[in-house]
Write an enzyme that holds these catalytic residues in place. Sequence first.
Site, PDB file in Angstrom:
ATOM      1  N   TYR A  44     -10.360  15.217  -9.191  1.00  0.00           N
ATOM      2  CA  TYR A  44      -9.776  14.398 -10.246  1.00  0.00           C
ATOM      3  C   TYR A  44      -8.792  15.221 -11.078  1.00  0.00           C
ATOM      4  O   TYR A  44      -7.725  14.736 -11.452  1.00  0.00           O
ATOM      5  CB  TYR A  44     -10.875  13.828 -11.146  1.00  0.00           C
ATOM      6  CG  TYR A  44     -10.356  12.848 -12.175  1.00  0.00           C
ATOM      7  CD1 TYR A  44     -10.050  11.541 -11.822  1.00  0.00           C
ATOM      8  CD2 TYR A  44     -10.165  13.235 -13.502  1.00  0.00           C
ATOM      9  CE1 TYR A  44      -9.566  10.631 -12.758  1.00  0.00           C
ATOM     10  CE2 TYR A  44      -9.677  12.351 -14.441  1.00  0.00           C
ATOM     11  CZ  TYR A  44      -9.384  11.051 -14.061  1.00  0.00           C
ATOM     12  OH  TYR A  44      -8.889  10.163 -14.999  1.00  0.00           O
ATOM     13  N   ASP A  97       0.879  -1.165   0.000  1.00  0.00           N
ATOM     14  CA  ASP A  97       0.000   0.000   0.000  1.00  0.00           C
ATOM     15  C   ASP A  97       0.917   1.215   0.000  1.00  0.00           C
ATOM     16  O   ASP A  97       1.620   1.478   0.989  1.00  0.00           O
ATOM     17  CB  ASP A  97      -0.891  -0.015   1.244  1.00  0.00           C
ATOM     18  CG  ASP A  97      -1.873   1.148   1.281  1.00  0.00           C
ATOM     19  OD1 ASP A  97      -1.651   2.161   0.575  1.00  0.00           O
ATOM     20  OD2 ASP A  97      -2.866   1.061   2.022  1.00  0.00           O
ATOM     21  N   LYS A 141      -4.819  14.165 -11.534  1.00  0.00           N
ATOM     22  CA  LYS A 141      -4.231  13.783 -12.809  1.00  0.00           C
ATOM     23  C   LYS A 141      -3.303  14.844 -13.405  1.00  0.00           C
ATOM     24  O   LYS A 141      -2.545  14.547 -14.329  1.00  0.00           O
ATOM     25  CB  LYS A 141      -5.349  13.433 -13.808  1.00  0.00           C
ATOM     26  CG  LYS A 141      -6.124  12.188 -13.388  1.00  0.00           C
ATOM     27  CD  LYS A 141      -5.190  11.015 -13.102  1.00  0.00           C
ATOM     28  CE  LYS A 141      -5.897   9.785 -12.604  1.00  0.00           C
ATOM     29  NZ  LYS A 141      -4.977   8.671 -12.299  1.00  0.00           N
TER      30      LYS A 141
END
Length: 309
Positions: free
Chosen positions: A180, A78, A184
């Site tokens: 988002y 993780d 990105k």
Amino acid sequence: MTTETKPLAGRVTLVAGATRGAGRAIAVQLGAAGATVYVTGRTTRDRVSEVGRATETIEETAELVTAAGGEGVAVPTDHLQADRVRALAGRIDREHGRLDVLVNDVWGGEHLIGPSFGRKTWEIDLADGLRMLELGVKTHAVTSHTLLPLLIRHPGGLVVEVTDGTAAYNGTRYRENLFYDLAKNAPIRMAFGLAKELEEFGGTAVAVTPGWLRSEQMLGHFGVTEENWRDATADLPGFAIAESPVYVGRAVAALAADPERARWTGRSLSSGQLAREYGFTDADGSRPDAWGFMIAQETDPDVSVEDYR
């Protein structure tokens, strides 16, 4: 085995986030070029991550790497847990004493996009928004901070930040929602900054994006398979520009094998752009340019997909 057929023989690589999709394909293509590939992720044969897909595991990815001609090593990790990432770095150090290629592909936030798609910042569940930033930004920062001391031991190291969208495309378009968009765009800026920091060590850092990716998750969303994926274009014609994960896998493998790759450092690159440069194709022999098509479609709704394949 020759350097001509196995240009990455003897190279040690890590694909962080290699359970499925682009990460898996990149790992397999690095293996096909002869590399040792450490593959990480949270979904194993004994445990499923929050993504909720038990059908793809890091063990399977490692086996595919080995079958392709490399050496696949699965390490459950993780990348939000710094101690786990430090343990990963320690293992690579003990077993090889070097790291030649770091591919930062950690994400796993697709399940968060749907509920927030097209919503204003204040309309999105805050926990979901912050989780996107953890998965898409914090994981990359933790991984680079921990693995780069190993990568800079030898000149010529390569860092690939995998994202969604090129700097040119994302720079003038809003990507679905604020969280988002940040998740990105951050890897593009990370590649730019890391390129500056790695320069004195002879290292290269780039951001690479696939186009519209036919990942396992995306195919499942449309209810199609890789064999009949074109059936989805009946409802969504633009999906005709979609590319298989093999395409971006070949893009990263070509970069890693290029002795002159430093010319790309700090830049944002796409699978279609690199295909033109290095001469490879997608698995079906096509050479799609999804970002070029999407930009052209904004001004010409009737633009032909075939002009961009």
